[in-house]
Design a protein around this motif. Structure first.
Motif, mmCIF file in Angstrom:
data_model
loop_
_atom_site.group_PDB
_atom_site.id
_atom_site.type_symbol
_atom_site.label_atom_id
_atom_site.label_comp_id
_atom_site.label_asym_id
_atom_site.label_seq_id
_atom_site.Cartn_x
_atom_site.Cartn_y
_atom_site.Cartn_z
ATOM 1 N N ARG A 203 5.171 2.872 -7.862
ATOM 2 C CA ARG A 203 5.299 4.127 -7.118
ATOM 3 C C ARG A 203 4.001 4.922 -7.065
ATOM 4 O O ARG A 203 3.981 6.077 -6.642
ATOM 5 C CB ARG A 203 6.428 4.981 -7.720
ATOM 6 C CG ARG A 203 6.206 5.429 -9.156
ATOM 7 C CD ARG A 203 7.495 5.964 -9.780
ATOM 8 N NE ARG A 203 7.279 6.519 -11.115
ATOM 9 C CZ ARG A 203 7.082 7.810 -11.362
ATOM 10 N NH1 ARG A 203 7.064 8.671 -10.359
ATOM 11 N NH2 ARG A 203 6.903 8.240 -12.584
ATOM 12 N N LEU A 204 2.908 4.304 -7.498
ATOM 13 C CA LEU A 204 1.602 4.946 -7.444
ATOM 14 C C LEU A 204 1.024 4.842 -6.035
ATOM 15 O O LEU A 204 0.919 3.743 -5.473
ATOM 16 C CB LEU A 204 0.649 4.278 -8.437
ATOM 17 C CG LEU A 204 -0.787 4.809 -8.465
ATOM 18 C CD1 LEU A 204 -0.815 6.230 -9.027
ATOM 19 C CD2 LEU A 204 -1.679 3.885 -9.281
ATOM 20 N N SER A 205 0.666 5.964 -5.472
ATOM 21 C CA SER A 205 0.062 5.972 -4.143
ATOM 22 C C SER A 205 -1.316 6.614 -4.213
ATOM 23 O O SER A 205 -1.613 7.378 -5.132
ATOM 24 C CB SER A 205 0.950 6.741 -3.155
ATOM 25 O OG SER A 205 1.039 8.108 -3.532
ATOM 26 N N SER A 206 -2.142 6.303 -3.245
ATOM 27 C CA SER A 206 -3.478 6.900 -3.190
ATOM 28 C C SER A 206 -3.829 7.178 -1.735
ATOM 29 O O SER A 206 -3.565 6.361 -0.855
ATOM 30 C CB SER A 206 -4.517 5.961 -3.808
ATOM 31 O OG SER A 206 -4.572 4.728 -3.117
ATOM 32 N N GLY A 207 -4.380 8.350 -1.497
ATOM 33 C CA GLY A 207 -4.736 8.728 -0.140
ATOM 34 C C GLY A 207 -5.864 9.745 -0.129
ATOM 35 O O GLY A 207 -6.171 10.360 -1.157
ATOM 36 N N ARG A 208 -6.470 9.902 1.022
ATOM 37 C CA ARG A 208 -7.567 10.860 1.189
ATOM 38 C C ARG A 208 -6.990 12.150 1.751
ATOM 39 O O ARG A 208 -6.469 12.181 2.864
ATOM 40 C CB ARG A 208 -8.647 10.281 2.098
ATOM 41 C CG ARG A 208 -9.229 9.005 1.515
ATOM 42 C CD ARG A 208 -10.483 8.537 2.192
ATOM 43 N NE ARG A 208 -10.970 7.335 1.530
ATOM 44 C CZ ARG A 208 -11.728 7.324 0.436
ATOM 45 N NH1 ARG A 208 -12.084 8.471 -0.116
ATOM 46 N NH2 ARG A 208 -12.115 6.191 -0.107
ATOM 47 N N VAL A 209 -7.085 13.207 0.941
ATOM 48 C CA VAL A 209 -6.388 14.451 1.231
ATOM 49 C C VAL A 209 -7.220 15.342 2.158
ATOM 50 O O VAL A 209 -8.425 15.509 1.963
ATOM 51 C CB VAL A 209 -6.083 15.205 -0.081
ATOM 52 C CG1 VAL A 209 -5.365 16.517 0.207
ATOM 53 C CG2 VAL A 209 -5.246 14.321 -0.995
ATOM 54 N N ALA A 210 -6.563 15.895 3.152
ATOM 55 C CA ALA A 210 -7.213 16.858 4.043
ATOM 56 C C ALA A 210 -7.367 18.192 3.303
ATOM 57 O O ALA A 210 -6.547 18.525 2.450
ATOM 58 C CB ALA A 210 -6.366 17.037 5.301
ATOM 59 N N PRO A 211 -8.376 18.998 3.598
ATOM 60 C CA PRO A 211 -9.413 18.734 4.605
ATOM 61 C C PRO A 211 -10.667 18.049 4.037
ATOM 62 O O PRO A 211 -11.540 17.666 4.791
ATOM 63 C CB PRO A 211 -9.752 20.141 5.091
ATOM 64 C CG PRO A 211 -9.579 20.988 3.874
ATOM 65 C CD PRO A 211 -8.433 20.383 3.110
#
Length: 414
Positions: A203-211
């Protein structure tokens, strides 16, 4: 059937622990301390609070998971996101977490990409992933499938930057997750998993957060996951596919000497296995009981065999303990009963058949990549490590009547 054991300390006094229970208490305390500090940094706590929490919390009482569960994330709404394509951020009428999550639980190189693209092409609807960079254009921000929850899972949206424009399904969206215990060049302290650590990796997710587009990691609640497809590939094929991935990465990184010494054939594969077996022998002795060390060292590519078997043991445990409705899909069924397999997947996900399935290429058999003795040793180790559920599903790949077992690599060629 969990006969493998790990050492609780380096002393002569040992007690046996099932494989799926993880590493020694000392190693667990160290891991908890690291996880605790990492989580605090990610939550933006002050240094003083970090120190106070560290000394006031007893070892083992906190983890990355618990900290994230207690966190109240800074929710983003459509107006907070940069870009013009915001019309698809309208909240669904039947709930904030729509579509529901359906994990594609797959050990790496077991048919993940084909399954994802097949579902997208056949249904003409989008899939999602825990790994935001896979569906995020360079320099852009990651797009969560849930408007108010930046933790994902993520999809490519409706911009068309990454290919065909497809909307999200209404009921269930297929989400890629490889969970844990999947590294290649790593020692047992990195790949031996507990149920809890494996679930967290799922359930580990990774993403590039805005802004600012800075990469962040999140742990979303497993309760959002309502279904799961458990993908299984022939272990002999899976190991060779992992070797090919390692070689592909070496080519991309310009490691010409390594690529030359590891040709894409049985010779290169055998050398790769030998090097992995050799490089982590010391750590295996420190981690495992002597009897397990003996079982491992008699088996070629034994680290890969261990990780594969442990992964499926824990994947079955996750869907059972978390009460997730699951479907087991065998990768080789794409070859023997393609249309039936695709229809079963679409029915399970409640997706339409909008287009005909794409062609499936079964690839190579790789029987000549292993010696006759090596095949038997791998079978024996998988049998000893596998849970009854896992063995019931993978036993089909060890039938000596199968043509795979009729052709071998000569012992002289090893």
């Amino acid at each position: 059937r969990n006969n493998g054991c790990v050492k609780t300390s380096r002393s002569t006094s040992r007690r046996r622990i099932p494989l799926t229970m993880g590493v020694s208490p000392k190693k667990e305390r160290n891991r908890d301390d690291i996880n605790r500090m990492d989580a605090m940094k990610k939550l933006g706590l002050t240094a003083g609070l970090c120190i106070a929490t560290f000394f006031l919390t007893k070892p083992g009482s906190s983890s990355t998971a618990s900290l994230f569960q207690e966190r109240k994330p800074n929710n983003l709404v459509a107006s907070d996101r940069p870009g013009k394509d915001l019309e698809f951020w309208n909240l669904p009428k039947d709930g904030e977490f729509t579509p529901k999550l359906a994990w594609l639980m797959s050990y790496p190189n077991s048919g993940t990409s084909f399954t994802m693209t097949c579902v997208e092409h056949t249904s003409n609807l989008s899939t999602a992933t825990n790994y935001g960079d896979e569906v995020t254009a360079k320099g852009d921000y990651s797009l969560s499938i849930y408007p108010r929850h930046q933790e994902g899972p993520f999809w490519e949206g409706m911009s068309g930057k990454l290919g065909v424009i497809r909307p999200l399904p209404e009921r269930y969206v297929l989400v890629k997750t490889h969970c844990g215990s999947r590294c290649i060049k790593c020692d047992p302290s990195e790949y031996v998993e507990t149920y809890e650590s494996f679930l967290d990796a799922c359930r580990l997710s990774s993403g590039r957060v805005a802004p600012i587009r800075k990469k962040q990691e999140y742990l979303y609640p497993v309760e959002r996951v309502k279904k799961a497809i458990h993908l299984i590939r022939n272990p002999y094929h899976n190991f060779v596919a992992r070797f090919h991935l390692e070689r592909k990465n070496a080519i991309a990184k310009g490691k010409d000497d390594w690529v030359r010494d590891h040709p894409s054939n049985a010779t290169g594969f055998q050398l790769w296995c030998k090097e992995l077996d050799r490089d982590y022998s010391k750590q295996e002795y420190e981690m495992f009981e002597d009897e397990m060390v003996k079982k491992l060292r008699r088996t070629p590519c034994h680290g890969e065999v261990f990780k594969y078997t442990q992964w499926h043991n824990l994947a079955f445990q996750v869907t059972e303990k978390a009460a997730i409705d699951s479907l087991v899909v065998f990768y080789n069924d794409y070859e023997t009963k393609f249309e039936e397999t695709v229809e079963t997947i679409l029915d399970f996900l409640e997706l339409p058949m909008a287009d005909s399935p794409r062609h499936f290429d079964p690839g190579h058999e790789y029987s000549e990549y292993y010696t006759e003795v090596g095949k038997k040793q791998i079978r024996r180790l998988v049998n000893e490590l596998a849970s009854p559920t896992t063995w019931n599903h993978v036993e089909r790949y060890f039938d000596e009547k199968d043509p795979f077992f009729h052709t071998h690599l000569s012992e002289k060629g090893v």
